[in-house]
Design a protein around this motif. Structure first.
Motif, PDB file in Angstrom:
ATOM      1  N   ASP B  92     -20.541 -35.142  18.233  1.00 29.75           N
ATOM      2  CA  ASP B  92     -21.808 -34.412  18.144  1.00 29.75           C
ATOM      3  C   ASP B  92     -22.628 -34.901  16.968  1.00 29.75           C
ATOM      4  OD1 ASP B  92     -21.424 -32.754  20.325  1.00 29.75           O
ATOM      5  OD2 ASP B  92     -20.231 -31.345  19.158  1.00 29.75           O
ATOM      6  N   ARG B  99     -28.252 -34.137  20.970  1.00 26.25           N
ATOM      7  CA  ARG B  99     -27.856 -32.740  21.099  1.00 26.25           C
ATOM      8  C   ARG B  99     -29.004 -31.805  20.767  1.00 26.25           C
ATOM      9  NH1 ARG B  99     -25.530 -28.952  17.575  1.00 26.25           N
ATOM     10  NH2 ARG B  99     -25.642 -30.447  15.877  1.00 26.25           N
ATOM     11  N   LYS B 243     -20.519 -35.750  26.880  1.00 28.65           N
ATOM     12  CA  LYS B 243     -19.644 -34.644  26.489  1.00 28.65           C
ATOM     13  C   LYS B 243     -18.604 -34.362  27.581  1.00 28.65           C
ATOM     14  CE  LYS B 243     -19.991 -31.768  23.480  1.00 28.65           C
ATOM     15  NZ  LYS B 243     -19.245 -31.694  22.186  1.00 28.65           N
TER      16      LYS B 243
END
Lengths: 325, 470, 717
Positions: B92, B99, B243
């Motif tokens: 992340d 993100r 992800k």
């Protein structure tokens, strides 16, 4: 032979008891009979008395596995588990939460399931075997290589894509078949084309590759060499000898799945709105209708055991050297 | 004092346990020549090595995404240090712009405008209905017409960096080869290009090069555009697809962690001891096998939910909750799928048990454990390996189907199954929103294809009988 | 390939019309409406039990309560259906003296409703009415051998009918108390109808030892609150004054049920053939349920005995221009039948609508952009594509509200403390429902300013109607307050920047939901985004239906999403959702937020019995102000329903209260057949291309094979 079958059937009983034990345990960890009563009675204005009454009427007011209040053997028999599963053994499935008779529902829904599963199996077998033979026939050419690569590619695509793509192209863009739905009788054909096609196509990669391996293994056996040495044409060797011999493992492999065809396919049926047993099961899971789930698990186990038995029997029919003891 | 608080989720712990086991296995293999031999064959296979590189790239992202932490919140005077409730991962942090750059709703790949019209109030107060500019995608452009040129320059620049990295990789490979074979750099370079024995390495490097090239271009663009568009609530689809890698990998690998001990111990025990043991184990797996798998999985997922609900204090973060559900799912998948391998091992052990040298070992009074460890296990290990590699792709595919039935991973977790599920509704839109489905398809397909190809080369290497049959 | 050809030939043989027609070829040409139901099948069709919207679609057409809503007039107004005139209402005090109609509510001890029904109304044909030559029931008792041959209701060859009498209405009211039926309104009605509770207890004792299907002759047990006066008149007596009771008389709960039907169905062997009142209703309505296969299709057919009933001649202004009165005076129903096919998913449903196989369809957020174009004035209109297909649109604001509730028993978000109240107010501002409506509903909704939707008495439009806690009035419209104000409130509540002031710990809140699936995912993502705007982390506690209900019952939830559909057009039906004694935890009422405010409760009791007027409006305004200040709910939105229909469907006017609207609907079958043929021309060329590609791929392989053969031949030679 008869003695063998009887013994196998007797052996099925402890397995079915085990299956029931697992189903009951799993279900009642999650749900209490109170939960079931509430689902049945609906969300609005439910009183405690109504719940108690529902439980009593449906026989869910007993303890699960051990009844401390009863005397003697009844401690074990006067329980939810024994009372509910004994009836399964005589195929009395009782009523679903919505009051419909499960046995009747199963008898009605089994035909749409079979109407999809059987053509899928047969067409699938025909297509896969033809493709595999084709690849073997042209082995060691670029067609074989391309075919194998294509198989791996097809295998790597999730089945959901075939369903989505099929509905989008054939149903929506090209107007060739109804997108979903079902009608009994001869009208069913137009509804079955797409699900059967999707079922067959999604299995092409894996099955063709598997049958190809099977055929190639057969090609290396002595009798094939002998046949070739006799100067038989390649096509004759392939179709008469290899295919004939390879059919034995193929068919005995298929026998095991035949009884379960009745249960239908969970995914295909719910995508295409087919009122079969697969979508029945999925709906029951979603609605947590225990009576149906229990019946379907039981039926599934019975059919599976039946499939195993049929497989063993088919071995003896095909190969007289195998003897059942 | 660390500026963050490390968080180890259950799945992280299990994944790293698995990684440790794999590393130990690698070490073990390297020490034994007869074990190394089949792996050399794998290393020589061109397709095998190319797919291994792809798998490694996936694994890298998955591992980076498994290093979790909670960032520290800005310190306020007079207060103890506090950490954010949100759990992030190293991945992340690397993909921060992906993100955080969330649009309002759908936008197409490389779009500069939203995909749906909105009421816009113009300077003169008039309200018109039009496609608004995106908040982030292509926001640096004065005029959307420059978009194509801008994309081209950025992509080329990124690809240039990728190319440089690829060249570096080739250089390192040449140096390594030179030292190993004790030849000059030029000779090593020639060997790497032409030596048939190095076909596997060559194809690995080639794949790596392509991968770096593509990564470079995408990385250069991803900061300024939504390369794969955005979804219904404006999240970057590329980010979601990346992800999802961790979810797919975990389902494919953690399941093995549960399946392996069960299958191994029960399968071998049934074959080796026979008699009552065999009866009991056969009973267990026939029973389990005869329950339709989906029902078992559905029930277990419900159990997991109830468990989480009744222990809310243990799972206070969103990540912990969905993680536990994932671990449960892997567990139940393991329990439903160990029977196949167990049956295979039972059969093989039955055969091995009758071999002369094992009979002899038994006659000499070697303990059961000794025989199992020294003679049986090594001789069935190739079976285990082949089955596991083949199962991997099946499990990744199963995840998508289970999510459709509603008993898959947590609905808020990024996963390909959830993406496909959402995309089904998008296909009914007109104009079609295709990018989420395409992204899920692409990422999933690449992983499963690589896994299948790798499985093939492993099987060929370990099972010479099937060589040439693929 | 072979399989393909075989299947396609079969296909061509099987149907004459368009290939993708999901019905029999000639069906489209009949005076029949095609619609769908699902994803869940109706569970109960017994008028004492059914309460869900998907059940009322059927029961509304089959059963006839004494009253109905006028189809065209707005605001909604009740009119007699089977009743000869509106019920006669009389008030009495505790000593049984009649009171004038303007008597104060406290003085009224009983209210009676005298209902006289029209003579000559007849039931649908049904075997339970069939009589033999001696005039005895033909199928009661039925011989087991005869039942043996029966699989469906249609297998009973003889049917009969009989006239509707007042006793059938009284019988149904008694059925509400039957413990076997678990009627959802038994609890509520036993508070009002005199003697119903005792009646239920008495029946409880009676049925206790009887087997499950046994017939209980309710006519043997009298009920004080529901009595037959003469053949066509009956009287209902309720406690106190309950003006909303009249609305219940327009719901199927108060429709007639013939005792013959129950006696017929209670015979042994019926239930296992799915022959129960719950599956095979018997009514006097315009349609009867001819086929009930809830796994596939449900078919309503015209009731040949339907009484005189005519299409209304007058309605709202504009109805005549819209062509809604063209059929004025025609005998109802206008359709011969309606076919409802089970459709579990939105996508096939929408696709079949576009292909012309469903006559009407709703709109989901994913099909919206294709169907609707918003004009520059912000008004919705059909997209050019829909226009090209001659599709029509009708819109209506639904009498419902969606809200996000805070559990007032929760230590963090609940309670009456200033701290919790400010937190709730801050969240009310932060949850940007304008954005929600635009993303998920494509504008098909209006942000709620309070609990009352438009169209319900007490709702206020314009500046007077805004929620001052969340909105400002600016430039002639309501503007949501700025996020900075939300942050200020949050800081005052003790959570500056979403962190506890004392410890600096980040604030984490929990959102309880039973939603799952892809649509829910993006919605839940949206909620997380909204809370994150204030720096609050929202943890989604998704769970299944059981667990969710359980949590709500125990009062363990923290924040949840919930909605309410009006049962009847009266503000009481919304404001009671926040009435303290009606709370969910402990008493299992409908007040899911467990909100309790003594002042509000006092005003509620006052408002409940008032007639609509300025006085009532004043009380309602005061109640709504209390709610806005306390913010136990984030008032989310009132959904708008958008309905699409094809050019061949007429007489569609959204009526959110009436449930018997099918009888007004009409279709033009010839037009339908023409459109279907036009829209569904099969496209064959892709298959041709596929065949050619496959053949082309084979050619080089065959050549290579030939070469190899000749090479081996040469070797041999």
């Amino acid at each position: 032979m008869t003695a063998y079958i009887v013994r196998r059937l007797l052996y099925a009983i402890p397995i079915l008891i085990g299956v029931n034990l697992i189903t009951f345990a799993l279900f009642f960890i999650v749900n209490t009979p109170d939960d079931m009563a509430r689902i049945h009675l609906g969300a609005k204005h439910v009183t405690a008395e109504a719940i108690e009454r529902w439980k009593r009427e449906h026989g869910y007011d007993k303890p699960l596995f051990y009844n401390g209040e009863a005397a003697g053997v009844a401690r074990l028999t006067d329980t939810l588990f024994v009372q509910k599963s004994l009836r399964l053994f005589v195929f009395d499935f009782g009523q679903a939460d919505d009051g419909r008779d499960i046995g009747r529902e199963i008898r009605e829904r089994m035909w749409p399931s079979l109407a999809i599963a059987l053509p899928t199996l047969l067409t699938g077998l025909a297509v896969y075997i033809s493709f595999a033979l084709l690849l073997v026939f042209f082995r060691a050419t670029y067609l074989d290589l391309a075919g194998v690569v294509l198989c791996v590619v097809l295998m790597s695509i999730s089945g959901l894509f075939y369903v989505i793509g099929g509905q989008y192209l054939l149903g929506k863009l090209w107007n060739l078949v109804p997108i979903s739905g079902y009608q009994p009788g001869l009208d069913a054909v137009k509804f079955l084309v797409l699900p059967v096609l999707v079922g067959v196509v999604s299995g092409i990669g894996e099955s063709t590759r598997f049958y190809r391996t099977l055929f190639l293994e057969e090609m290396h056996k002595d009798y094939v060499r002998t046949a070739r040495a006799k100067g038989l044409a390649e096509s004759v060797v392939l179709f008469r000898h290899v295919l004939g011999n390879a059919m034995i493992p193929i068919l005995t492999g298929v026998v095991v799945v035949i009884p379960r065809l009745f249960l239908g396919s969970l995914i295909v049926e719910s995508f295409f709105g087919i009122p079969g047993l697969g979508s029945y099961t999925i709906d029951a899971i979603a609605a947590q209708d225990f009576a149906i789930v229990r019946a379907m698990v039981f039926l599934g186990s019975v059919l599976y055991i039946l499939g195993l038995l049929l497989t063993d029997l088919s071995y003896t029919l095909v190969d007289p050297r195998v003897r059942l003891e | 004092m660390l500026p963050f608080q490390p968080v180890v989720l259950w799945s992280d712990a299990l994944l790293f346990l698995l990684l440790a086991a794999v590393l130990a296995f690698v070490r073990h293999v390297r020490r034994n020549d007869h074990l190394r031999e089949p792996w050399r064959r794998v290393a020589g296979s061109r397709l095998g090595m190319a797919s291994a590189v792809i798998l490694a790239a996936y694994a890298l992202i998955g591992l980076l995404d498994s290093l979790h932490y909670r960032p520290q919140l800005p310190i306020q005077p007079g207060q103890p240090v506090q950490y954010a409730a949100e759990v992030l991962s190293v991945f992340d942090a690397l993909a921060e712009p992906l993100r955080t750059r969330v649009e309002e709703t759908y936008s197409a790949p490389f779009a500069t405008h939203l995909f749906v019209k909105k009421n816009l109030t113009q300077d003169d107060g008039r309200v018109v209905r039009d496609y608004p500019r995106l908040k982030y995608g292509g926001a640096h452009l004065q005029d959307p017409a420059q978009r194509t040129a801008d994309i081209a320059t950025r992509a080329l620049r990124g690809a240039g960096w990728g190319l440089a990295a690829a060249v570096l990789a080739w250089g390192v490979a040449v140096l390594w080869l030179g030292r190993r074979r004790e030849i000059g750099v030029m000779a090593a370079g020639r060997a790497l290009l032409h030596d048939p024995a190095l076909g596997g390495v060559r194809s690995a490097l080639f794949t790596l090069g392509l991968l770096l090239l593509a990564t470079g271009a995408v990385a250069a663009l991803a900061g300024h555009y939504h390369v794969l568009g955005t979804d219904k609530v404006g999240q970057d689809v590329l980010y979601l697809a990346l992800k999802s890698i961790r979810t797919g990998l975990l389902i494919g690998t953690l399941t093995t962690l549960i399946l392996l001990p069960l299958a191994l111990s029960l399968g071998v025990a049934a074959g080796y001891f026979g008699g009552r043991t065999d009866d009991v184990i056969q009973y267990v797996y026939t029973t389990l096998n005869s329950i339709p798998g989906v029902l078992l999985i559905a029930a277990a997922v419900l159990v997991a939910q109830v468990y989480i609900e009744s222990n809310p204090e243990l799972y206070d973060t969103a990540a912990a909750r969905s993680d536990l559900r994932l671990v449960f799912l892997c567990g139940i998948l393991g329990i439903t799928s160990w029977t196949g391998l167990a049956r295979l091992l039972r059969g093989e052990t039955l055969k091995l048990r009758e071999l002369e040298y094992i009979q002899a070992a038994r006659a000499f009074g070697v303990s059961h454990l000794g025989i199992l460890g020294r003679h049986i296990l090594p001789n069935v290990s190739h079976l285990i390996l082949i089955t596991l590699v083949i199962d991997f792709s099946g499990l990744v595919l199963a995840e998508a189907v289970l999510s459709y039935v509603g008993v898959g991973v947590d609905p808020v977790m990024a996963s390909w199954g959830n993406m496909i599920n959402g995309a089904r509704l998008e296909l009914a839109r007109e104009p079609v929103v295709w990018w989420q489905l395409a992204a899920a398809f692409l990422f999933m397909f690449a992983l499963v294809l690589a896994a299948n190809l790798f499985a093939d080369s492993v099987r060929t290497a370990f099972d010479p009988r099937s060589a040439g049959q693929r | 390939m072979r399989a393909w050809i075989v299947l396609l030939t079969l296909l061509l043989a099987a149907c004459g019309g368009p290939l993708n027609n999901p019905y029999a070829p000639d069906e489209a040409a009949q005076n029949v409406l095609f619609s769908n139901f699902g994803p869940d099948r109706p569970k109960h069709l017994d008028p004492a039990r059914s309460y869900s919207e998907n059940e009322i679609v059927f029961t509304g057409q089959i059963y006839e309560p004494p009253l109905q809503y006028h189809y065209l007039r707005r605001p909604y107004v009740l009119e007699p259906l089977t009743a000869a005139e509106m019920p006669r209402v009389r008030y009495y005090d505790a000593s049984g003296r009649e009171l004038p109609s303007d008597a104060p509510a406290e003085a009224i001890a009983y209210t009676t409703y005298d209902i006289r029904i029209k003579p000559g109304i007849r039931y649908q044909p049904h075997p339970c009415f069939a009589l033999d030559a001696q005039g005895r029931p033909r199928y009661v008792p039925i011989a087991p051998a005869e039942l043996e041959r029966v699989r469906r209701l249609a297998d009973f060859r003889e049917t009969g009918s009989r006239e509707l009498v007042a006793a059938d209405y009284v019988y149904q009211i008694k059925r509400l108390a039957n413990p076997r039926l678990n009627s959802p309104i038994y609890g509520l009605m036993s508070e009002y109808i005199v003697g119903l509770k005792e009646y239920g207890q008495r029946l409880e004792a009676v049925v206790k030892d009887l087997p499950r299907e046994a017939y209980v002759d309710l006519e043997r047990y009298p009920l004080a609150g529901a009595q037959v006066i003469d053949r066509y008149t009956y009287r209902i007596t309720i406690r106190g004054k309950y003006p909303q009771f009249i609305y219940w008389l327009a719901m199927p709960f108060f429709a007639p049920v013939p005792p013959e039907a129950e006696r017929f169905y209670s015979q042994p062997g019926m239930a296992e053939r799915n022959l129960t009142l719950d599956w095979q209703p018997v009514g006097t309505g315009p349609f009867y349920l001819a086929e009930n296969d809830p796994n596939r299709v449900m078919i309503l057919r015209r009731n040949p005995h339907y009484h005189d009933d005519f299409y209304p001649a007058e309605g709202e202004p504009g109805d005549a221009e819209a062509g809604l009165t063209r059929d004025a005076g025609r005998r109802l129903p206008l359709l011969d039948a309606a076919v409802y096919t089970l459709e579990k998913e939105d996508i096939p449903e929408w696709a079949k609508f576009l292909q012309g196989y469903y006559d009407a369809s709703g709109i989901t957020s994913d099909t919206f952009d294709q169907a609707i174009r918003i004009g520059p004035d912000g008004r919705p209109d059909l997209s050019p594509e829909m226009r090209a297909r001659d599709i029509r649109l009708s819109t209506a604001v639904r009498t419902s509200i969606w809200y996000v509730g805070f559990n007032m028993l929760d230590p963090v978000v609940g309670g009456t403390s200033e701290r919790a109240r400010k937190l709730r107010q801050a969240l009310s501002i932060a949850l940007d429902y304008e954005e929600f409506i635009s993303i998920f509903l494509n504008g098909r909704g209006i942000p709620a300013q309070g609990p009352l939707p438009p169209g319900i008495f007490g709702h206020r439009e314009g500046e007077a109607g805004i929620n001052p806690v969340v909105y400002r009035w600016q430039g002639g419209r309501a503007v949501r307050r700025d996020l900075t104000e939300a942050r200020r409130l949050l800081a005052e509540a003790g959570y500056p920047d979403g962190r506890e002031a004392a410890s600096g710990r980040p604030l984490t809140l929990f959102f309880d939901t039973m939603a799952s699936g892809p649509e829910a995912k993006s919605r839940l993502d949206w909620y997380r985004k909204q809370f994150a705007k204030l720096g609050i982390q929202l943890v989604i506690r998704a769970t299944d239906y059981n667990r969710f209900q359980d949590k709500m019952r125990k009062g363990n939830a923290q924040i949840f999403e919930w909605g309410w559909n009006a049962d009847y057009p009266d503000p009481e039906n919304f404001l009671f959702l926040l009435y303290g004694p009606n709370r969910k935890a402990g008493t299992n009422g409908e007040n899911a937020a467990n909100y309790a405010n003594p002042e509000y409760d006092r005003l509620f009791r006052q408002m409940k019995d008032m007639d609509n007027g300025p006085e009532r409006q004043r009380v309602i305004d005061a109640m709504v102000d209390i709610l806005r200040h306390d913010a136990p709910w984030v008032f989310a939105y009132h959904p708008q329903s958008y309905g699409l229909r094809h050019a061949w469907v007429a007489n569609v006017k959204p009526n959110l209260m009436a449930n018997n609207t099918l009888k007004y609907r009409s279709v033009e079958p010839a037009l339908r057949v023409a459109y279907q043929a036009h829209w569904n021309r099969p496209v064959w060329w892709p298959l041709g291309v596929m065949l050619i590609v496959a053949a082309a791929a084979m050619v080089p392989a065959v050549l290579a094979y030939r070469r190899r053969l000749s090479a081996t031949a040469k070797d041999r030679a």
